[in-house]
Motif scaffolding. Structure first.
Motif, PDB file in Angstrom:
ATOM      1  N   ILE A  37       0.838  -1.196   0.000  1.00 33.60           N
ATOM      2  CA  ILE A  37       0.000   0.000   0.000  1.00 33.60           C
ATOM      3  C   ILE A  37       0.877   1.252   0.000  1.00 33.60           C
ATOM      4  O   ILE A  37       0.627   2.212  -0.729  1.00 33.60           O
ATOM      5  CB  ILE A  37      -0.948   0.010   1.219  1.00 33.60           C
ATOM      6  CG1 ILE A  37      -2.029  -1.058   1.064  1.00 33.60           C
ATOM      7  CG2 ILE A  37      -1.597   1.386   1.396  1.00 33.60           C
ATOM      8  CD1 ILE A  37      -2.877  -1.259   2.309  1.00 33.60           C
ATOM      9  N   GLU A  43      -0.939   5.116  -6.811  1.00 30.41           N
ATOM     10  CA  GLU A  43      -2.009   5.835  -6.131  1.00 30.41           C
ATOM     11  C   GLU A  43      -1.477   7.104  -5.464  1.00 30.41           C
ATOM     12  O   GLU A  43      -0.295   7.197  -5.114  1.00 30.41           O
ATOM     13  CB  GLU A  43      -2.665   4.939  -5.078  1.00 30.41           C
ATOM     14  CG  GLU A  43      -3.453   3.789  -5.665  1.00 30.41           C
ATOM     15  CD  GLU A  43      -4.125   2.943  -4.592  1.00 30.41           C
ATOM     16  OE1 GLU A  43      -5.275   2.532  -4.802  1.00 30.41           O
ATOM     17  OE2 GLU A  43      -3.483   2.692  -3.567  1.00 30.41           O
ATOM     18  N   ALA A  44      -2.372   8.051  -5.284  1.00 32.30           N
ATOM     19  CA  ALA A  44      -2.010   9.301  -4.609  1.00 32.30           C
ATOM     20  C   ALA A  44      -1.668   9.020  -3.149  1.00 32.30           C
ATOM     21  O   ALA A  44      -2.177   8.063  -2.552  1.00 32.30           O
ATOM     22  CB  ALA A  44      -3.164  10.296  -4.693  1.00 32.30           C
ATOM     23  N   ASP A  45      -0.822   9.863  -2.582  1.00 28.34           N
ATOM     24  CA  ASP A  45      -0.417   9.673  -1.192  1.00 28.34           C
ATOM     25  C   ASP A  45      -1.619   9.658  -0.253  1.00 28.34           C
ATOM     26  O   ASP A  45      -1.646   8.896   0.723  1.00 28.34           O
ATOM     27  CB  ASP A  45       0.544  10.787  -0.769  1.00 28.34           C
ATOM     28  CG  ASP A  45       1.915  10.641  -1.412  1.00 28.34           C
ATOM     29  OD1 ASP A  45       2.175   9.589  -2.035  1.00 28.34           O
ATOM     30  OD2 ASP A  45       2.726  11.585  -1.290  1.00 28.34           O
ATOM     31  N   GLU A  46      -2.605  10.502  -0.544  1.00 30.41           N
ATOM     32  CA  GLU A  46      -3.778  10.556   0.325  1.00 30.41           C
ATOM     33  C   GLU A  46      -4.503   9.219   0.353  1.00 30.41           C
ATOM     34  O   GLU A  46      -4.980   8.781   1.404  1.00 30.41           O
ATOM     35  CB  GLU A  46      -4.737  11.650  -0.155  1.00 30.41           C
ATOM     36  CG  GLU A  46      -4.211  13.074  -0.014  1.00 30.41           C
ATOM     37  CD  GLU A  46      -3.215  13.445  -1.110  1.00 30.41           C
ATOM     38  OE1 GLU A  46      -3.047  12.644  -2.068  1.00 30.41           O
ATOM     39  OE2 GLU A  46      -2.603  14.521  -1.015  1.00 30.41           O
ATOM     40  N   VAL A  47      -4.579   8.558  -0.790  1.00 33.31           N
ATOM     41  CA  VAL A  47      -5.250   7.258  -0.867  1.00 33.31           C
ATOM     42  C   VAL A  47      -4.456   6.207  -0.096  1.00 33.31           C
ATOM     43  O   VAL A  47      -5.019   5.388   0.635  1.00 33.31           O
ATOM     44  CB  VAL A  47      -5.429   6.826  -2.342  1.00 33.31           C
ATOM     45  CG1 VAL A  47      -6.033   5.424  -2.425  1.00 33.31           C
ATOM     46  CG2 VAL A  47      -6.314   7.834  -3.077  1.00 33.31           C
ATOM     47  N   ARG A  48      -3.148   6.231  -0.250  1.00 31.37           N
ATOM     48  CA  ARG A  48      -2.297   5.285   0.484  1.00 31.37           C
ATOM     49  C   ARG A  48      -2.497   5.442   1.994  1.00 31.37           C
ATOM     50  O   ARG A  48      -2.650   4.456   2.723  1.00 31.37           O
ATOM     51  CB  ARG A  48      -0.824   5.519   0.119  1.00 31.37           C
ATOM     52  CG  ARG A  48      -0.465   5.255  -1.333  1.00 31.37           C
ATOM     53  CD  ARG A  48       1.021   5.515  -1.554  1.00 31.37           C
ATOM     54  NE  ARG A  48       1.395   5.530  -2.944  1.00 31.37           N
ATOM     55  CZ  ARG A  48       1.709   4.448  -3.669  1.00 31.37           C
ATOM     56  NH1 ARG A  48       1.694   3.260  -3.083  1.00 31.37           N
ATOM     57  NH2 ARG A  48       2.041   4.536  -4.937  1.00 31.37           N
ATOM     58  N   GLN A  50      -5.038   6.707   3.576  1.00 31.71           N
ATOM     59  CA  GLN A  50      -6.382   6.277   3.968  1.00 31.71           C
ATOM     60  C   GLN A  50      -6.452   4.760   4.128  1.00 31.71           C
ATOM     61  O   GLN A  50      -7.069   4.247   5.074  1.00 31.71           O
ATOM     62  CB  GLN A  50      -7.408   6.751   2.933  1.00 31.71           C
ATOM     63  CG  GLN A  50      -7.678   8.243   2.955  1.00 31.71           C
ATOM     64  CD  GLN A  50      -8.521   8.703   1.782  1.00 31.71           C
ATOM     65  OE1 GLN A  50      -9.016   7.889   0.984  1.00 31.71           O
ATOM     66  NE2 GLN A  50      -8.705  10.002   1.652  1.00 31.71           N
ATOM     67  N   LYS A  51      -5.807   4.039   3.237  1.00 27.78           N
ATOM     68  CA  LYS A  51      -5.820   2.577   3.316  1.00 27.78           C
ATOM     69  C   LYS A  51      -5.041   2.079   4.529  1.00 27.78           C
ATOM     70  O   LYS A  51      -5.451   1.118   5.198  1.00 27.78           O
ATOM     71  CB  LYS A  51      -5.253   1.976   2.027  1.00 27.78           C
ATOM     72  CG  LYS A  51      -6.158   2.139   0.820  1.00 27.78           C
ATOM     73  CD  LYS A  51      -5.570   1.447  -0.404  1.00 27.78           C
ATOM     74  CE  LYS A  51      -6.518   1.521  -1.583  1.00 27.78           C
ATOM     75  NZ  LYS A  51      -5.978   0.821  -2.794  1.00 27.78           N
ATOM     76  N   LYS A  99       3.303   4.453   6.978  1.00 27.10           N
ATOM     77  CA  LYS A  99       2.736   5.778   6.728  1.00 27.10           C
ATOM     78  C   LYS A  99       3.846   6.810   6.539  1.00 27.10           C
ATOM     79  O   LYS A  99       3.723   7.713   5.698  1.00 27.10           O
ATOM     80  CB  LYS A  99       1.806   6.181   7.885  1.00 27.10           C
ATOM     81  CG  LYS A  99       0.490   5.430   7.888  1.00 27.10           C
ATOM     82  CD  LYS A  99      -0.527   6.037   8.834  1.00 27.10           C
ATOM     83  CE  LYS A  99      -0.214   5.714  10.265  1.00 27.10           C
ATOM     84  NZ  LYS A  99      -1.298   6.198  11.179  1.00 27.10           N
TER      85      LYS A  99
END
Length: 271
Positions: A37, A43-48, A50-51, A99
């Motif tokens: 992830i 994927e955008a950092d924000e999506v990463r 969030q996951k 993160k």
């Protein structure tokens, strides 16, 4: 041990006891999923983030006495955490490191880098010791030394690879001290200054590895054998780095079949 996604994790080891295969595989699935992830795909950092935060919420459910809702964490809980009474702190630490991978690409000093290793590498060793029932403070401290050293050695193997991913793990203050620039890393120029810098970083990793290495001899059975393999493997990579004069740009030092025979022999003889 796996060298593809989670460098220091002995998921594929032939010496892993049968009773620990399910919990180790469940822990590995968690670590690899979180690592992917943070590090794979586009994927955008924000999506990463969030996951990863969704995985953390699942750990929070376990901490609150609730059952996980996802198959991944359900497997982790049912096959590892519950039957072996594993602490959740190492799993939280791993998520914290993953993160950080998303948002932090540089480290100002060695202390910052060690703090990252404390959360990205050391939890793996601590989880394994808990699975084996070896949780005294001396063993945990020595395990931390081995895991941190192994992580650092991997960084110094992968200076060129990490540069292509936009990351520089060599502390910024060390770059300045040895008069090496990031532009030089980008050019792949292993001059005298860069070699001095790498020798310095590898020497620190070697000292940590050596400090933790007695654990492989004090722990009996398969876990001791596994740890001795990891220590010898780290030593061989450091020798290869020295042997190529720290030119990690021309070719990444890796273990070959001959090296694995040496690892097995030394681990068996406790050398």
């Amino acid at each position: 041990m796996s060298v593809n996604h989670y460098e220091n994790f002995p998921v594929g080891s032939l010496v892993l006891p049968r009773r620990l295969r399910k919990p180790v595989h469940a822990v590995y699935a968690f670590a690899r999923t979180a690592d992917d992830i943070a590090d794979e795909g586009c994927e955008a950092d924000e999506v990463r983030l969030q996951k990863l935060e969704a995985l953390e919420r699942e750990l929070n459910r376990i901490a609150s006495g609730l059952l996980p809702e996802t198959p991944l964490i359900g497997r982790l809980y049912g096959e590892a955490v519950k039957p072996f009474n594993l602490p959740l702190e190492p799993f939280y630490d791993l998520l914290s490191a993953f993160k950080q991978d998303v948002v932090k690409k540089r480290y100002q000093d060695f202390g910052e880098l060690i703090d990252y290793c404390r959360r990205s590498a050391n939890p793996v060793g601590r989880i394994m010791l808990h699975l084996y029932g070896e949780t005294d403070e001396v063993s945990l401290a020595r395990s931390d030394g081995i895991c941190t050293a192994s992580q650092l050695i991997n960084f110094w193997q992968d200076v060129a690879l990490d540069w292509r991913k936009g990351r520089v793990y060599i502390p910024q203050e060390d770059l300045q001290r040895f008069h090496v620039t990031e532009a030089q890393i980008g050019e792949g120029r292993a001059d005298f200054a860069f070699r001095q810098l790498m020798a310095h970083e590898c020497e620190r990793a070697f000292k940590m590895l050596k400090a933790g290495s007695p654990l492989g001899k004090t722990l009996k059975g398969r876990i001791g054998f596994e740890l001795r393999m990891i220590v010898v493997g780290g030593q061989l990579i450091l020798q290869k780095l020295d042997g190529c004069d720290y030119d990690v740009f021309s070719r990444r030092p890796v273990l070959d079949k001959k090296d694995w025979l040496i690892i097995l022999k030394r681990a068996l003889l406790k050398k």
